[in-house]
Design an enzyme around this catalytic site. Structure first.
Site, mmCIF file in Angstrom:
data_model
loop_
_atom_site.group_PDB
_atom_site.id
_atom_site.type_symbol
_atom_site.label_atom_id
_atom_site.label_comp_id
_atom_site.label_asym_id
_atom_site.label_seq_id
_atom_site.Cartn_x
_atom_site.Cartn_y
_atom_site.Cartn_z
ATOM 1 C CG ASP A 241 -3.529 3.786 -3.124
ATOM 2 O OD1 ASP A 241 -4.445 2.997 -3.419
ATOM 3 O OD2 ASP A 241 -3.607 4.581 -2.167
ATOM 4 C CD GLU A 242 -5.126 -0.258 -0.683
ATOM 5 O OE1 GLU A 242 -5.261 -1.383 -0.173
ATOM 6 O OE2 GLU A 242 -5.939 0.668 -0.507
ATOM 7 C CG ASP B 266 -1.913 1.112 1.259
ATOM 8 O OD1 ASP B 266 -1.926 1.920 0.307
ATOM 9 O OD2 ASP B 266 -2.688 1.185 2.233
#
Length: 408
Positions: free
Chosen positions: A104-105, A8
């Site tokens: 974003d993960e 993350d």
């Protein structure tokens, strides 16, 4: 046993902005919409602003009450996608099982990579150092034997940290956490669980599975298994095509509105943007959802099924039919924000089964495809519907919403 990582990127939007603009480093920074057009919502914040209590989703004025020195910068979504792709490329050097979970993960299954790169913690530490050095931002990594526990691990220590959850330590590590921290448990589900005394993940794990099945159906059984470390969901291969659950757009209006023609103009514009994105990826949808946020910040929404479509006309007609059911024009509170989303998506053309007599749907698809080509070359505003043009003030700035996800 599997080794799964959940990576993350910390405060992603704000971290990218601070990396690109060194003058922002050391300051309280938030990425936000345009307050002059009333798109003044906090989209992301850096760690310093987070410590001051700034929260994603609140208005700029609320955030500045907590943090008077907050510096707000506009979003640059193309840049965030570029950074995301660069990070994804690094992940892909360690495994071909890389499954994005937002921009974003990512989950990574590195089970087959351990002989080459070391155990899960070693790979996690390597990734953290590489991304910090090569990309300029930090990530937090959860390492575990299930996807759910890996996700929990990445959330437990931020920023720039690695958390390992094993079959030996998960009870002491995970079970003390609030039940709402578990993936798949939203606010309403957490409220239902708390009403029967389930406060922690440990409480959930130790509750009779029949009680959970009666309360939540099959999802109750799945949550019970996840809390006990029982999960067999695979991390997808990076080359597998992912069909999202929904495609949508939303916008905060420059002025509050109550008139049907004004609301319809915004819905038409949003529907065109949704349809464009769907056609770009070969999707059509069988469900429509709308959301209204009012002047007092209360909200209403409704969803329904619809015939398979990627036509802006069909989407806007279905959306307006739903709004007619939840909003009394000129009587209810003025509308501040509108969202339109299409769900139950598919790429399987055989499901669509368009008839040669279904002229309206066929024409809508053909017209949309032609508009896509024009707008891809000259921009969205190069060709607009009459209703959008006649309500230009209300529709001003809608193009900014292209990358905003549909909020459930």
């Amino acid at each position: 046993m599997k080794t799964i990582l959940h990576c993350d990127a910390n405060n992603f939007y704000a971290s990218v902005e601070c990396f690109l603009n060194p003058a922002l480093r050391g300051k309280f920074v938030a990425v936000s919409g345009n307050p002059e057009k009333r798109h003044g919502i906090i989209l992301a914040k850096n760690q310093a602003a987070k410590k001051m209590g700034v929260k994603t989703g609140e208005t700029i004025w609320q955030a500045k009450q907590k943090c008077p020195d907050l510096v707000c910068v506009p979003p640059h979504f193309d840049t965030y996608v570029e950074f995301s792709n660069r990070i994804f490329d690094i992940y892909s050097q360690y495994t071909d099982r890389v499954q994005p979970f937002g921009i974003d993960e990512c989950w990574l299954d590195v089970t087959g990579s351990r002989r080459l790169f070391g155990d899960g913690r070693t790979i996690a530490e390597t990734l953290r150092e590489r991304i910090k050095k090569e990309i300029g931002i930090t990530i937090s990594v959860g390492v575990s034997f299930t996807k759910v526990f890996a996700k929990l691990g990445s959330d437990m220590k931020k920023p720039d940290a690695t958390t390992v959850i094993t079959p030996e330590n998960y009870k002491e590590t995970v079970w003390k956490l609030d039940c709402g921290d578990l993936l798949m448990i939203g606010r309403k589900t957490a409220e239902k669980l708390r009403k029967i005394g389930i406060m922690t993940i440990g409480d959930l794990a130790n509750t009779d599975v029949e009680v959970l099945h009666k309360l939540l159906g099959i999802n109750g059984v799945k949550l019970h298994d996840c809390a006990n470390g029982i999960e067999d969901e695979e991390v997808r291969y990076s080359y597998e095509k992912y069909v999202p659950k929904s495609v949508g757009n939303s916008t905060t209006l420059p002025v509050d509105v109550t008139a049907k023609e004004q609301i319809a103009a915004v819905v038409i514009a949003l529907s065109e943007m949704v349809a464009t994105r769907m056609r770009k990826h070969g999707f059509f949808g069988k469900g429509i959802g709308v959301g209204l946020r009012f002047k007092d910040l209360s909200h209403a929404g409704k969803q329904s099924a619809m015939p398979p479509t990627d036509s802006a006309l069909s989407i806007s007609n279905a959306a307006l039919n739903l709004i007619d059911k939840i909003y009394a024009y000129g009587k209810d509170a003025p509308v501040r924000a509108i969202s339109v989303g299409v769900f139950d998506l598919s790429t399987d053309a055989s499901e669509r089964q368009l008839s040669i007599f279904d002229d309206e749907e066929s024409e809508g698809h053909s017209l949309g495809t032609a508009l896509d080509k024009i707008r891809s070359k000259y921009g969205y505003n190069s060709i607009l519907s009459a209703s959008v043009l006649s309500n230009a003030v209300i529709c001003d700035g809608l193009e900014e919403t292209e990358f905003q996800p549909f909020k459930k």
